[in-house]
Design a protein around this motif. Structure first.
Motif, PDB file in Angstrom:
ATOM      1  N   ARG A 197       1.451  -0.790  -0.314  1.00  0.00           N
ATOM      2  CA  ARG A 197      -0.425  -0.265   0.213  1.00  0.00           C
ATOM      3  C   ARG A 197       0.865   1.327  -0.499  1.00  0.00           C
ATOM      4  NH1 ARG A 197      -1.270   2.517   4.576  1.00  0.00           N
ATOM      5  NH2 ARG A 197      -2.508   4.724   4.277  1.00  0.00           N
ATOM      6  N   THR A 198       1.139   1.203   0.447  1.00  0.00           N
ATOM      7  CA  THR A 198       2.910   2.619   1.247  1.00  0.00           C
ATOM      8  C   THR A 198       3.195   2.695  -0.157  1.00  0.00           C
ATOM      9  OG1 THR A 198       2.960   1.881   3.257  1.00  0.00           O
ATOM     10  CG2 THR A 198       4.501   3.363   2.160  1.00  0.00           C
ATOM     11  N   ARG A 199       4.117   1.779  -1.144  1.00  0.00           N
ATOM     12  CA  ARG A 199       5.041   1.577  -1.894  1.00  0.00           C
ATOM     13  C   ARG A 199       3.777   2.424  -3.091  1.00  0.00           C
ATOM     14  NH1 ARG A 199       8.094  -4.152  -1.281  1.00  0.00           N
ATOM     15  NH2 ARG A 199       9.558  -3.825  -0.226  1.00  0.00           N
ATOM     16  N   LEU A 200       2.506   2.006  -3.271  1.00  0.00           N
ATOM     17  CA  LEU A 200       1.664   2.314  -4.523  1.00  0.00           C
ATOM     18  C   LEU A 200       1.463   3.513  -3.670  1.00  0.00           C
ATOM     19  CD1 LEU A 200      -0.716  -0.941  -4.528  1.00  0.00           C
ATOM     20  CD2 LEU A 200       1.098  -0.404  -6.342  1.00  0.00           C
ATOM     21  N   LEU A 201       1.667   3.898  -3.203  1.00  0.00           N
ATOM     22  CA  LEU A 201       0.672   5.617  -2.738  1.00  0.00           C
ATOM     23  C   LEU A 201       1.645   6.686  -3.217  1.00  0.00           C
ATOM     24  CD1 LEU A 201      -1.226   5.527   0.393  1.00  0.00           C
ATOM     25  CD2 LEU A 201      -1.930   5.806  -1.684  1.00  0.00           C
ATOM     26  N   VAL A 202       3.602   6.264  -2.466  1.00  0.00           N
ATOM     27  CA  VAL A 202       4.612   6.757  -3.007  1.00  0.00           C
ATOM     28  C   VAL A 202       5.167   6.531  -4.898  1.00  0.00           C
ATOM     29  CG1 VAL A 202       7.401   6.371  -3.244  1.00  0.00           C
ATOM     30  CG2 VAL A 202       5.891   6.119  -1.011  1.00  0.00           C
ATOM     31  N   SER A 203       4.454   5.987  -5.660  1.00  0.00           N
ATOM     32  CA  SER A 203       4.574   5.584  -6.242  1.00  0.00           C
ATOM     33  C   SER A 203       3.387   6.574  -7.733  1.00  0.00           C
ATOM     34  CB  SER A 203       3.914   3.827  -7.653  1.00  0.00           C
ATOM     35  OG  SER A 203       5.008   3.216  -6.943  1.00  0.00           O
ATOM     36  N   VAL A 204       2.358   7.038  -6.487  1.00  0.00           N
ATOM     37  CA  VAL A 204       1.568   8.012  -7.188  1.00  0.00           C
ATOM     38  C   VAL A 204       2.138   8.750  -7.380  1.00  0.00           C
ATOM     39  CG1 VAL A 204      -0.964   8.550  -6.774  1.00  0.00           C
ATOM     40  CG2 VAL A 204      -0.631   6.572  -6.683  1.00  0.00           C
ATOM     41  N   ALA A 205       2.433   9.330  -6.068  1.00  0.00           N
ATOM     42  CA  ALA A 205       3.024  11.000  -6.007  1.00  0.00           C
ATOM     43  C   ALA A 205       4.276  11.072  -6.869  1.00  0.00           C
ATOM     44  CB  ALA A 205       4.437  10.556  -4.339  1.00  0.00           C
ATOM     45  N   GLN A 206       5.227   9.910  -7.110  1.00  0.00           N
ATOM     46  CA  GLN A 206       6.253   9.877  -8.144  1.00  0.00           C
ATOM     47  C   GLN A 206       5.419  10.595  -9.718  1.00  0.00           C
ATOM     48  OE1 GLN A 206       8.391   6.375  -7.066  1.00  0.00           O
ATOM     49  NE2 GLN A 206       9.814   7.399  -6.400  1.00  0.00           N
ATOM     50  N   LEU A 207       5.205   9.182  -9.889  1.00  0.00           N
ATOM     51  CA  LEU A 207       3.993   9.444 -11.307  1.00  0.00           C
ATOM     52  C   LEU A 207       3.307  11.213 -11.669  1.00  0.00           C
ATOM     53  CD1 LEU A 207       3.211   6.285 -11.570  1.00  0.00           C
ATOM     54  CD2 LEU A 207       5.359   6.965 -12.854  1.00  0.00           C
ATOM     55  N   MET A 260       1.180  10.938 -17.331  1.00  0.00           N
ATOM     56  CA  MET A 260      -0.259  10.313 -16.648  1.00  0.00           C
ATOM     57  C   MET A 260      -0.859   8.960 -17.162  1.00  0.00           C
ATOM     58  SD  MET A 260      -0.886  13.000 -15.276  1.00  0.00           S
ATOM     59  CE  MET A 260       0.193  13.615 -14.638  1.00  0.00           C
ATOM     60  N   GLU A 261      -0.497   8.243 -18.069  1.00  0.00           N
ATOM     61  CA  GLU A 261      -0.448   7.289 -18.350  1.00  0.00           C
ATOM     62  C   GLU A 261      -0.833   6.153 -17.084  1.00  0.00           C
ATOM     63  OE1 GLU A 261      -0.045   4.408 -21.716  1.00  0.00           O
ATOM     64  OE2 GLU A 261      -0.698   6.213 -22.520  1.00  0.00           O
ATOM     65  N   LYS A 294       1.039  21.023 -12.417  1.00  0.00           N
ATOM     66  CA  LYS A 294       1.622  19.524 -12.595  1.00  0.00           C
ATOM     67  C   LYS A 294       0.434  18.281 -11.305  1.00  0.00           C
ATOM     68  CE  LYS A 294       5.597  17.334 -14.983  1.00  0.00           C
ATOM     69  NZ  LYS A 294       6.916  17.413 -14.730  1.00  0.00           N
ATOM     70  N   ALA A 295       0.654  19.039 -10.552  1.00  0.00           N
ATOM     71  CA  ALA A 295      -0.333  18.580  -9.698  1.00  0.00           C
ATOM     72  C   ALA A 295      -1.571  18.337  -9.882  1.00  0.00           C
ATOM     73  CB  ALA A 295       0.165  19.039  -8.129  1.00  0.00           C
ATOM     74  N   ASN A 296      -1.840  19.612 -10.463  1.00  0.00           N
ATOM     75  CA  ASN A 296      -3.688  19.613 -10.680  1.00  0.00           C
ATOM     76  C   ASN A 296      -3.805  19.132 -11.595  1.00  0.00           C
ATOM     77  OD1 ASN A 296      -6.387  21.340 -10.257  1.00  0.00           O
ATOM     78  ND2 ASN A 296      -5.549  21.971 -12.537  1.00  0.00           N
ATOM     79  N   ARG A 297      -2.906  18.415 -13.119  1.00  0.00           N
ATOM     80  CA  ARG A 297      -3.449  17.940 -13.466  1.00  0.00           C
ATOM     81  C   ARG A 297      -3.129  15.980 -13.007  1.00  0.00           C
ATOM     82  NH1 ARG A 297       0.585  20.868 -16.762  1.00  0.00           N
ATOM     83  NH2 ARG A 297       2.213  19.746 -15.979  1.00  0.00           N
ATOM     84  N   GLY A 298      -2.410  15.433 -12.421  1.00  0.00           N
ATOM     85  CA  GLY A 298      -2.897  15.029 -11.731  1.00  0.00           C
ATOM     86  C   GLY A 298      -3.551  14.566 -10.989  1.00  0.00           C
ATOM     87  N   ALA A 299      -3.908  14.471  -9.614  1.00  0.00           N
ATOM     88  CA  ALA A 299      -5.379  14.999  -8.756  1.00  0.00           C
ATOM     89  C   ALA A 299      -7.022  15.199 -10.165  1.00  0.00           C
ATOM     90  CB  ALA A 299      -5.640  16.934  -7.976  1.00  0.00           C
ATOM     91  N   ARG A 300      -7.070  15.811 -11.217  1.00  0.00           N
ATOM     92  CA  ARG A 300      -7.980  16.043 -11.701  1.00  0.00           C
ATOM     93  C   ARG A 300      -8.550  14.443 -12.593  1.00  0.00           C
ATOM     94  NH1 ARG A 300      -6.236  20.273 -14.426  1.00  0.00           N
ATOM     95  NH2 ARG A 300      -5.921  19.048 -16.398  1.00  0.00           N
ATOM     96  N   LEU A 301      -7.270  13.828 -12.509  1.00  0.00           N
ATOM     97  CA  LEU A 301      -7.003  12.114 -13.243  1.00  0.00           C
ATOM     98  C   LEU A 301      -7.415  11.857 -11.868  1.00  0.00           C
ATOM     99  CD1 LEU A 301      -6.144  10.218 -15.547  1.00  0.00           C
ATOM    100  CD2 LEU A 301      -4.339  10.382 -14.417  1.00  0.00           C
ATOM    101  N   CYS A 302      -7.232  11.542 -11.083  1.00  0.00           N
ATOM    102  CA  CYS A 302      -7.508  11.027  -9.631  1.00  0.00           C
ATOM    103  C   CYS A 302      -9.062  11.040  -9.449  1.00  0.00           C
ATOM    104  CB  CYS A 302      -6.631  11.414  -8.486  1.00  0.00           C
ATOM    105  SG  CYS A 302      -6.955  10.349  -6.901  1.00  0.00           S
ATOM    106  N   ARG A 338      -3.336   4.308 -13.938  1.00  0.00           N
ATOM    107  CA  ARG A 338      -2.576   2.421 -13.472  1.00  0.00           C
ATOM    108  C   ARG A 338      -2.524   2.561 -12.494  1.00  0.00           C
ATOM    109  NH1 ARG A 338      -0.924   2.008 -19.117  1.00  0.00           N
ATOM    110  NH2 ARG A 338       0.787   2.649 -18.534  1.00  0.00           N
ATOM    111  N   GLN A 339      -1.583   3.631 -11.529  1.00  0.00           N
ATOM    112  CA  GLN A 339      -1.040   3.582  -9.989  1.00  0.00           C
ATOM    113  C   GLN A 339      -1.963   3.463  -8.920  1.00  0.00           C
ATOM    114  OE1 GLN A 339       1.801   0.962 -10.230  1.00  0.00           O
ATOM    115  NE2 GLN A 339       2.540   1.959  -8.680  1.00  0.00           N
ATOM    116  N   ILE A 340      -3.041   4.488  -9.565  1.00  0.00           N
ATOM    117  CA  ILE A 340      -3.956   4.781  -8.743  1.00  0.00           C
ATOM    118  C   ILE A 340      -5.091   4.019  -8.428  1.00  0.00           C
ATOM    119  CG2 ILE A 340      -6.233   6.408  -8.611  1.00  0.00           C
ATOM    120  CD1 ILE A 340      -4.730   8.790  -9.994  1.00  0.00           C
ATOM    121  N   ARG A 341      -4.852   2.782  -9.628  1.00  0.00           N
ATOM    122  CA  ARG A 341      -6.708   2.210  -9.730  1.00  0.00           C
ATOM    123  C   ARG A 341      -5.467   0.627  -8.844  1.00  0.00           C
ATOM    124  NH1 ARG A 341     -10.355   2.592 -13.282  1.00  0.00           N
ATOM    125  NH2 ARG A 341     -10.358   4.309 -15.044  1.00  0.00           N
ATOM    126  N   SER A 342      -4.336   0.700  -8.975  1.00  0.00           N
ATOM    127  CA  SER A 342      -3.865  -0.029  -8.186  1.00  0.00           C
ATOM    128  C   SER A 342      -3.320  -0.033  -6.925  1.00  0.00           C
ATOM    129  CB  SER A 342      -1.818  -0.156  -8.826  1.00  0.00           C
ATOM    130  OG  SER A 342      -1.899  -0.805 -10.544  1.00  0.00           O
TER     131      SER A 342
END
Length: 84
Positions: free
Chosen positions: A1-11, A17-18, A52-60, A22-26
């Protein structure tokens, strides 16, 4: 769980975005809450800037809406417990 959350932040920071979608779903499947996943994208704002962060938040938010889990983010959060 933690690693997946870190991956979300890194991506989010990388603007990938593509893969972020996938990482958000994972992360959600891996036990992270919708609020936690969204917070990872929002916390990146300090490091990468609002656009840039807004693009990620909108995708989420889009992914959460598709999965029918958007209401888990918008529900009122409980107040933090008081320390004695």
């Amino acid at each position: 769980r933690t690693r997946l959350l870190v991956s979300v932040a890194q991506l989010t920071c990388l603007g990938e975005m593509e893969e972020l979608e996938r990482q958000i779903r994972s992360a959600l499947v891996g036990g992270a809450t919708p609020r936690e996943v969204l917070e990872m994208t929002l916390q990146a704002t300090v490091y990468i800037g609002y656009p840039k962060a807004n693009r990620g938040a909108r995708l989420c938010m889009k992914v959460l809406e598709e999965l029918g889990r958007l209401d888990e983010v918008t529900r009122r959060m409980l107040p933090a417990p008081r320390l004695a």
